[in-house]
Design a protein around this motif. Sequence first.
Motif, short mmCIF file in Angstrom:
data_model
loop_
_atom_site.label_atom_id
_atom_site.label_comp_id
_atom_site.label_asym_id
_atom_site.label_seq_id
_atom_site.Cartn_x
_atom_site.Cartn_y
_atom_site.Cartn_z
N PRO A 32 0.80 -1.23 0.00
CA PRO A 32 0.00 0.00 0.00
C PRO A 32 0.83 1.28 0.00
N GLU A 33 1.97 1.29 0.68
CA GLU A 33 2.79 2.50 0.72
C GLU A 33 3.35 2.81 -0.66
N LEU A 34 3.79 1.77 -1.36
CA LEU A 34 4.36 1.96 -2.69
C LEU A 34 3.30 2.43 -3.68
N SER A 35 2.12 1.82 -3.63
CA SER A 35 1.07 2.23 -4.56
C SER A 35 0.61 3.66 -4.26
N ALA A 36 0.56 4.04 -2.98
CA ALA A 36 0.20 5.42 -2.63
C ALA A 36 1.26 6.39 -3.13
N ARG A 37 2.51 5.99 -3.09
CA ARG A 37 3.59 6.84 -3.59
C ARG A 37 3.47 7.03 -5.11
N TYR A 38 3.16 5.95 -5.82
CA TYR A 38 2.97 6.06 -7.27
C TYR A 38 1.82 7.01 -7.60
N VAL A 39 0.73 6.91 -6.85
CA VAL A 39 -0.41 7.79 -7.08
C VAL A 39 -0.03 9.24 -6.79
N SER A 40 0.71 9.47 -5.71
CA SER A 40 1.14 10.83 -5.38
C SER A 40 2.03 11.41 -6.47
N LEU A 41 2.96 10.61 -6.97
CA LEU A 41 3.84 11.07 -8.04
C LEU A 41 3.04 11.40 -9.31
N ALA A 42 2.08 10.55 -9.62
CA ALA A 42 1.26 10.78 -10.81
C ALA A 42 0.46 12.07 -10.67
N ARG A 43 -0.11 12.30 -9.49
CA ARG A 43 -0.87 13.53 -9.26
C ARG A 43 0.02 14.76 -9.35
N GLU A 44 1.20 14.69 -8.74
CA GLU A 44 2.13 15.82 -8.80
C GLU A 44 2.51 16.15 -10.23
N MET A 45 2.80 15.11 -11.01
CA MET A 45 3.20 15.32 -12.39
C MET A 45 2.05 15.93 -13.20
N ALA A 46 0.84 15.43 -12.98
CA ALA A 46 -0.31 15.95 -13.70
C ALA A 46 -0.58 17.40 -13.34
N MET A 47 -0.44 17.73 -12.06
CA MET A 47 -0.67 19.12 -11.64
C MET A 47 0.41 20.05 -12.17
N LYS A 48 1.64 19.58 -12.16
CA LYS A 48 2.75 20.43 -12.61
C LYS A 48 2.63 20.72 -14.11
N GLN A 49 2.27 19.72 -14.90
CA GLN A 49 2.14 19.90 -16.34
C GLN A 49 0.74 20.32 -16.76
N ARG A 50 -0.15 20.48 -15.78
CA ARG A 50 -1.54 20.88 -16.02
C ARG A 50 -2.24 19.92 -16.97
N VAL A 51 -2.13 18.64 -16.65
CA VAL A 51 -2.77 17.58 -17.40
C VAL A 51 -3.91 17.04 -16.54
N ARG A 52 -5.09 16.91 -17.13
CA ARG A 52 -6.23 16.37 -16.38
C ARG A 52 -6.10 14.87 -16.24
N LEU A 53 -6.48 14.38 -15.08
CA LEU A 53 -6.53 12.94 -14.87
C LEU A 53 -7.83 12.41 -15.47
N ALA A 54 -7.75 11.26 -16.10
CA ALA A 54 -8.95 10.64 -16.65
C ALA A 54 -9.89 10.26 -15.51
N HIS A 55 -11.18 10.17 -15.80
CA HIS A 55 -12.15 9.89 -14.74
C HIS A 55 -11.88 8.55 -14.07
N TYR A 56 -11.40 7.57 -14.82
CA TYR A 56 -11.11 6.28 -14.19
C TYR A 56 -9.88 6.35 -13.30
N HIS A 57 -8.97 7.28 -13.56
CA HIS A 57 -7.83 7.48 -12.66
C HIS A 57 -8.28 8.24 -11.41
N ARG A 58 -9.13 9.25 -11.60
CA ARG A 58 -9.57 10.06 -10.46
C ARG A 58 -10.35 9.24 -9.44
N ARG A 59 -11.04 8.22 -9.91
CA ARG A 59 -11.86 7.41 -9.01
C ARG A 59 -11.13 6.20 -8.47
N SER A 60 -9.88 6.03 -8.81
CA SER A 60 -9.17 4.83 -8.39
C SER A 60 -8.29 5.05 -7.16
#
Length: 106
Positions: A32-60
């Motif tokens: 769980p810690e590793l998967s939470a880290r991957y999600v955090s990194l993905a969110r940070e990258m999306a926010m930094k590049q101003r890329v929207r997360l797909a709805h299936y990513h947002r709900r996962s």
Amino acid sequence: MAKAEKGVSAKKIAQERVDILFERAKEARDEPELSARYVSLAREMAMKQRVRLAHYHRRSFCPSCHAYFIPGTNLRVRIQHGKIIYTCGICGAVTRIPLNKKTESR
């Protein structure tokens, strides 16, 4: 012109990396810690590049603790009063998604 083309390609690369990180989070369900880290990194990258997360990513993942959802393990799903209710098993955060024609067609 070169700057505009560079920005578009940077967003495309960021979107690909976000998808890869969510795939890795899905693969690391046992950790769980590793998967939470991957999600955090993905969110940070999306926010930094101003890329929207797909709805299936947002709900996962949990919006509060960024835990990757695994139904039955760390996620409780209920349908009440025309809404889908996700309850995180780690932090207890509740996410309510309206159940209407738009969500049914997805």
